[in-house]
Motif scaffolding. Structure first.
Motif, PDB file in Angstrom:
ATOM      1  N   GLN A  40       0.825  -1.209   0.000  1.00  0.00           N
ATOM      2  CA  GLN A  40       0.000   0.000   0.000  1.00  0.00           C
ATOM      3  C   GLN A  40       0.859   1.259   0.000  1.00  0.00           C
ATOM      4  N   VAL A  41       1.996   1.216   0.693  1.00  0.00           N
ATOM      5  CA  VAL A  41       2.893   2.379   0.703  1.00  0.00           C
ATOM      6  C   VAL A  41       3.586   2.515  -0.648  1.00  0.00           C
ATOM      7  N   ASN A  42       4.042   1.396  -1.207  1.00  0.00           N
ATOM      8  CA  ASN A  42       4.625   1.440  -2.551  1.00  0.00           C
ATOM      9  C   ASN A  42       3.657   2.066  -3.552  1.00  0.00           C
ATOM     10  N   LEU A  43       2.413   1.642  -3.500  1.00  0.00           N
ATOM     11  CA  LEU A  43       1.403   2.148  -4.433  1.00  0.00           C
ATOM     12  C   LEU A  43       1.177   3.639  -4.249  1.00  0.00           C
ATOM     13  N   ALA A  44       1.115   4.091  -2.988  1.00  0.00           N
ATOM     14  CA  ALA A  44       0.903   5.519  -2.732  1.00  0.00           C
ATOM     15  C   ALA A  44       2.078   6.346  -3.249  1.00  0.00           C
ATOM     16  N   CYS A  45       3.305   5.868  -3.031  1.00  0.00           N
ATOM     17  CA  CYS A  45       4.484   6.589  -3.526  1.00  0.00           C
ATOM     18  C   CYS A  45       4.448   6.714  -5.045  1.00  0.00           C
ATOM     19  N   LEU A  46       4.172   5.618  -5.724  1.00  0.00           N
ATOM     20  CA  LEU A  46       4.144   5.635  -7.183  1.00  0.00           C
ATOM     21  C   LEU A  46       2.990   6.475  -7.705  1.00  0.00           C
ATOM     22  N   ALA A  47       1.844   6.421  -7.038  1.00  0.00           N
ATOM     23  CA  ALA A  47       0.703   7.232  -7.474  1.00  0.00           C
ATOM     24  C   ALA A  47       1.030   8.714  -7.409  1.00  0.00           C
ATOM     25  N   VAL A  48       1.650   9.140  -6.322  1.00  0.00           N
ATOM     26  CA  VAL A  48       2.022  10.564  -6.189  1.00  0.00           C
ATOM     27  C   VAL A  48       3.010  10.956  -7.285  1.00  0.00           C
ATOM     28  N   GLU A  49       3.990  10.106  -7.539  1.00  0.00           N
ATOM     29  CA  GLU A  49       5.008  10.445  -8.534  1.00  0.00           C
ATOM     30  C   GLU A  49       4.447  10.443  -9.952  1.00  0.00           C
ATOM     31  N   HIS A  50       3.356   9.741 -10.186  1.00  0.00           N
ATOM     32  CA  HIS A  50       2.695   9.767 -11.498  1.00  0.00           C
ATOM     33  C   HIS A  50       1.657  10.886 -11.587  1.00  0.00           C
ATOM     34  N   GLY A  51       1.532  11.669 -10.544  1.00  0.00           N
ATOM     35  CA  GLY A  51       0.563  12.759 -10.564  1.00  0.00           C
ATOM     36  C   GLY A  51      -0.873  12.298 -10.423  1.00  0.00           C
ATOM     37  N   CYS A  52      -1.068  11.093  -9.876  1.00  0.00           N
ATOM     38  CA  CYS A  52      -2.419  10.545  -9.729  1.00  0.00           C
ATOM     39  C   CYS A  52      -3.038  11.012  -8.416  1.00  0.00           C
ATOM     40  N   ARG A  53      -4.337  11.182  -8.435  1.00  0.00           N
ATOM     41  CA  ARG A  53      -5.050  11.682  -7.254  1.00  0.00           C
ATOM     42  C   ARG A  53      -5.679  10.580  -6.423  1.00  0.00           C
ATOM     43  N   GLY A  54      -5.770   9.378  -6.977  1.00  0.00           N
ATOM     44  CA  GLY A  54      -6.424   8.293  -6.260  1.00  0.00           C
ATOM     45  C   GLY A  54      -5.848   6.948  -6.642  1.00  0.00           C
ATOM     46  N   ASN A  85      -9.278 -12.519   6.618  1.00  0.00           N
ATOM     47  CA  ASN A  85      -8.362 -12.171   7.706  1.00  0.00           C
ATOM     48  C   ASN A  85      -7.428 -11.022   7.344  1.00  0.00           C
ATOM     49  N   VAL A  86      -7.029 -10.921   6.074  1.00  0.00           N
ATOM     50  CA  VAL A  86      -6.067  -9.878   5.679  1.00  0.00           C
ATOM     51  C   VAL A  86      -6.721  -8.700   4.971  1.00  0.00           C
ATOM     52  N   PHE A  87      -8.000  -8.796   4.648  1.00  0.00           N
ATOM     53  CA  PHE A  87      -8.639  -7.764   3.823  1.00  0.00           C
ATOM     54  C   PHE A  87      -8.522  -6.356   4.421  1.00  0.00           C
ATOM     55  N   PRO A  88      -8.598  -6.177   5.755  1.00  0.00           N
ATOM     56  CA  PRO A  88      -8.454  -4.814   6.285  1.00  0.00           C
ATOM     57  C   PRO A  88      -7.146  -4.129   5.895  1.00  0.00           C
ATOM     58  N   ALA A  89      -6.103  -4.919   5.602  1.00  0.00           N
ATOM     59  CA  ALA A  89      -4.825  -4.329   5.193  1.00  0.00           C
ATOM     60  C   ALA A  89      -4.928  -3.622   3.848  1.00  0.00           C
ATOM     61  N   LEU A  90      -5.979  -3.891   3.101  1.00  0.00           N
ATOM     62  CA  LEU A  90      -6.169  -3.245   1.799  1.00  0.00           C
ATOM     63  C   LEU A  90      -6.963  -1.942   1.921  1.00  0.00           C
ATOM     64  N   LEU A  91      -7.336  -1.568   3.143  1.00  0.00           N
ATOM     65  CA  LEU A  91      -8.205  -0.405   3.351  1.00  0.00           C
ATOM     66  C   LEU A  91      -7.506   0.713   4.125  1.00  0.00           C
ATOM     67  N   VAL A  92      -6.170   0.694   4.167  1.00  0.00           N
ATOM     68  CA  VAL A  92      -5.444   1.615   5.045  1.00  0.00           C
ATOM     69  C   VAL A  92      -4.808   2.795   4.318  1.00  0.00           C
ATOM     70  N   SER A  93      -4.922   2.861   3.014  1.00  0.00           N
ATOM     71  CA  SER A  93      -4.311   3.970   2.271  1.00  0.00           C
ATOM     72  C   SER A  93      -5.293   5.127   2.137  1.00  0.00           C
ATOM     73  N   PRO A  94      -4.899   6.344   2.545  1.00  0.00           N
ATOM     74  CA  PRO A  94      -5.776   7.501   2.364  1.00  0.00           C
ATOM     75  C   PRO A  94      -6.105   7.784   0.903  1.00  0.00           C
ATOM     76  N   MET A  95      -5.296   7.268  -0.016  1.00  0.00           N
ATOM     77  CA  MET A  95      -5.510   7.521  -1.435  1.00  0.00           C
ATOM     78  C   MET A  95      -6.508   6.560  -2.064  1.00  0.00           C
ATOM     79  N   LEU A  96      -6.941   5.559  -1.315  1.00  0.00           N
ATOM     80  CA  LEU A  96      -7.819   4.537  -1.885  1.00  0.00           C
ATOM     81  C   LEU A  96      -9.127   5.142  -2.389  1.00  0.00           C
ATOM     82  N   ARG A  97      -9.416   4.908  -3.665  1.00  0.00           N
ATOM     83  CA  ARG A  97     -10.659   5.398  -4.271  1.00  0.00           C
ATOM     84  C   ARG A  97     -11.659   4.270  -4.464  1.00  0.00           C
TER      85      ARG A  97
END
Length: 338
Positions: A40-54, A85-97
């Motif tokens: 989730q952190v990797n995805l957020a970093c890459l999203a910001v660097e690509h100029g993505c909002r979500g 059991n692990v699904f909540p880990a997919l809901l922790v990024s503020p960028m999640l749309r």
């Protein structure tokens, strides 16, 4: 087939290059809390660097082959339990749309084609996804590079919808307490024990908890982890509460961690959550081989992006070491508060 085609055309219409697509395919990625949180952190970093909002997540699970070979204990009969059991880990990024759970192979294939046709940036890259292979453990290369360029890293938050619950729960039951979440790893107690040499010395932890109970009556501990990850002895420790015995789940535990004053525990999935959420932490028993994946020297006391009172301890913990680091954070935090 018709339904899959309708899903495909819908995805084509909704895809936007302002959105970043994360692909979580459990046929080669792992049902593992720490790896999913790092993703989730990797995805957020890459999203910001690509100029993505979500961020749009595509979670792919083929019921006929629901897990990577390394996790062969996850089968068509029990995969839903592991996914839940692990699904909540997919809901922790503020960028999640949005998040799409895809269990039909044809729909999964058409979804990937739609991303290619729309030129939506993705991670893992589609070329890597087609090879269906990922290197573990997930390292901090993307995260450290982002920190070097921008001076910060995107933080993880409580799972979507749980932050308010955590604030109310603490206000009602633990107001005025200095709250510490703990997770001394105990793989030997689980149905699928692995790398048990990394397990924490529980006798040392019990001594530490008793000492803090005598000296710091305002401190209360939350023991995080499933029912098979702690000993019944903890039920008799007055300054420890176990969220799972209250009917709470991983989502509640992650929310409590982000709302607490400190995390202490062995290098684990919960330690990963503290690493990327801004909570003060003391992470112990880090294996030396992980240094190269984290981009630090062995025995480094901090990650490059670490904040105040965020400590790495590579040695095996004992009660004295735990108390030492606890006091550093406790007294530092109370001095800041005053």
């Amino acid at each position: 087939m018709a339904r899959a085609f309708r899903d495909f055309t819908s995805l084509i219409r909704s895809a936007s290059r302002e959105q970043f697509a994360g692909i979580i395919d459990f046929s080669y990625q792992h049902y593992a809390l720490g790896d999913l949180l790092t993703s989730q952190v990797n995805l957020a970093c890459l999203a910001v660097e690509h100029g993505c909002r979500g961020l749009d997540l595509y979670v792919i699970v083929d019921p006929a082959a629901p897990a990577a070979p390394l996790q062969s204990f996850i089968t068509p009969e029990n995969y839903l339990t592991h996914l839940d059991n692990v699904f909540p880990a997919l809901l922790v990024s503020p960028m999640l749309r949005s998040i799409r759970l895809i269990r039909d192979p044809l729909t999964a294939g058409l979804s990937l084609i739609s991303l290619i046709a729309s030129r939506v940036p993705t991670w893992p890259p589609l070329s890597a996804h087609l090879r269906r292979r990922m290197t573990y453990p997930l390292g901090h290369e993307i995260i450290n590079r982002f920190h070097g360029r921008h001076g910060y890293v995107p933080r993880l938050e409580a799972p979507r919808g749980y932050a308010g619950w955590a604030r109310r729960f603490i206000a009602q039951h633990y107001a005025g307490r200095f709250l510490v979440c703990i997770n001394p790893r105990q793989s030997r107690l689980t149905p699928t024990p692995a790398v048990t040499q990394r397990d924490a010395p529980l006798g040392e932890w019990y001594e530490f908890l008793r000492t803090v109970g005598r000296r710091y009556p305002d401190v209360h501990f939350f023991m995080l982890g499933g029912f098979s990850e702690w000993e019944q002895t903890l039920l008799k420790v007055d300054n420890v509460s176990i969220p799972r015995t209250m009917g709470l789940t991983l989502a509640h535990e992650l929310a409590l961690l982000t709302a607490s004053n400190l995390f202490m525990g062995t290098s684990s999935g919960f330690a990963t959550m503290s690493t990327f959420s801004g909570v003060p932490y003391v992470i112990t028993s880090i294996e030396p081989f992980f240094a190269r994946y984290a981009g630090v020297e062995p025995n480094a006391t901090r990650y490059p992006f670490a904040g105040v009172h965020q400590h790495l301890v590579w040695q095996r913990e004992d009660a004295r070491l735990l108390l030492h680091y606890f006091q550093r954070v406790y007294h530092g935090s109370t001095e800041l508060a005053s």
